[in-house]
Design an enzyme around this catalytic site. Sequence first.
Site: not given
Length: 393
Positions: A71, A16, A235, A211, A102
Site C-alpha cells: 500500500q 495494511p 484489527r 470494519g 488513514c
Amino acid sequence: MKIGDHELAAPVVLAPMAGVTNAAFRSICRQHAPGLVYVNEMVMSAAIVHRNEKTMRMMSFAPDENPRSLQIYGSDPAQLGQAVQLVCEEGLVDHVDLNFGCPAAKVTRKGGGAAVPARPALLRAIVRAAVQAATPFGIPVTAKFRMGLDDSFRTDRDAALICADEGVAWVAMHARTVEQHYSGDARWGAITQLKEVVVDAGHNIPVLGNGDIWEAQDAIDMMTQTGCDGVVIGRGCLGRPWLFSDLVEAFAGREVPTARTLGEVADVMLTHARALVDHYSSDVVMKRGKRLDGENFAMRDFRKHASWYLTGYPVGPEARRRFSLVSTITELEELLASLDRSAQLVEGGARIRRGHTNGPIKVALPEGFLTADNADTDLTIPDDAQEMAVSGG
C-alpha cells in the site's frame, strides 16, 4: 475473486497496518492460510522516490510470498505515479493498493490519506497517475477509503466511481468516517449503499467491506447483509492470525475450529517473535540514546503483539506486565513456559477489541483544503521520515 493473475482461496484481504503487517506478521498469517492477499504496511510515495533507507527496508517480501501487495500513500499525483513506476520497474510488487483511508491527524492535516477524497479532482489525478504507471507492467491497482470526513461530508460514493472510472481492480471501504476514527460500530449499511452505487453506475469491479470483523461469521454476515464481494481484515487479526484460516473454512462451508487453547497461542507467539528477530536481524536502532540490536528491537516490537495474543485469556495482571517488558527470546520462552497451556479463551474473548479504539476525533485538514482552487495539485508533500498511523479497520 482475483487480483491480477492470482486467484484467491477466499475473498479475504489483510488490511495494511503500520508497525504490524510487516514481512514477519504476514508470514505468520500465510502459515495459517496461504492463497489470500496480505498487504504490506503503508509506505509514502515521497519516501520511495527519495529511496528512504527505512522505507526501502519496509518494502520486503519473502521469496514465497505471492502476490506481493504494497500500500502506498501520497497526495502529489506526479510523485505517487513515479513511486508506483519505481516499484513496478524493479519488480518489487504484484499489486499496489492506494491509501485514501488513514484518519490520523498527522496524515490528513497534510492533505493525505482520508482527506484526499474530499477533493475529487485530486483523487482522480492520483488514481489516474497510479494506474497509468502500473498498467504497462500488468500490475493491478486497488484503493481503500472511508465513508467520508464526517456524517455531513460523505465522500465514499464519488470516490468509488472515480476509482472505477480510472481503472482500479477493486475498491474497499472502512465503514467509519474520519471523525468516528475507531470508535463506535462500523456501519455496514454504508457498504450496502456503496455496492448499489457502483452497480447502478454500470461498473463491475468488486466492492470490499472493512470494519468490525472479529470472527469468521462476521465476514459471512457482512457479505450476506451488504452484498459486498469480499472483506478486508484489520484489527480482528491482531493477536489472532489464525482468523484467516477460520475465514477460509467458513467461506468453504466447513466447520470453523473452536477457539485455540493458550498453549496453541503460546506456540504461535514464539514463532512470531522468532520471525520478527529474523526480520530485524541486520538492524541497529537507537532508542532514547540506547543502542538496540535486532533481537532487542524485535522484542520491543513484539510487546504489543504479546498483549493482543493474551487478550481474552485468564493469565493475570502480573503475567501481562512481564510480557509487556520482554526483551529477549530466551525471556519470552521462560514466560511462555509458565503459562497454563490448557487455559481456554473466556466467553466473548474473541470479540474484545484490540488495537485502536479511540474516537471520535476532530478532523484535521490543511488550511483552505476544501475551498482551494488548485484541486488537482498537492498543497504540501509529507516529510520522508513522517511516521504512518495504523490504517486498518
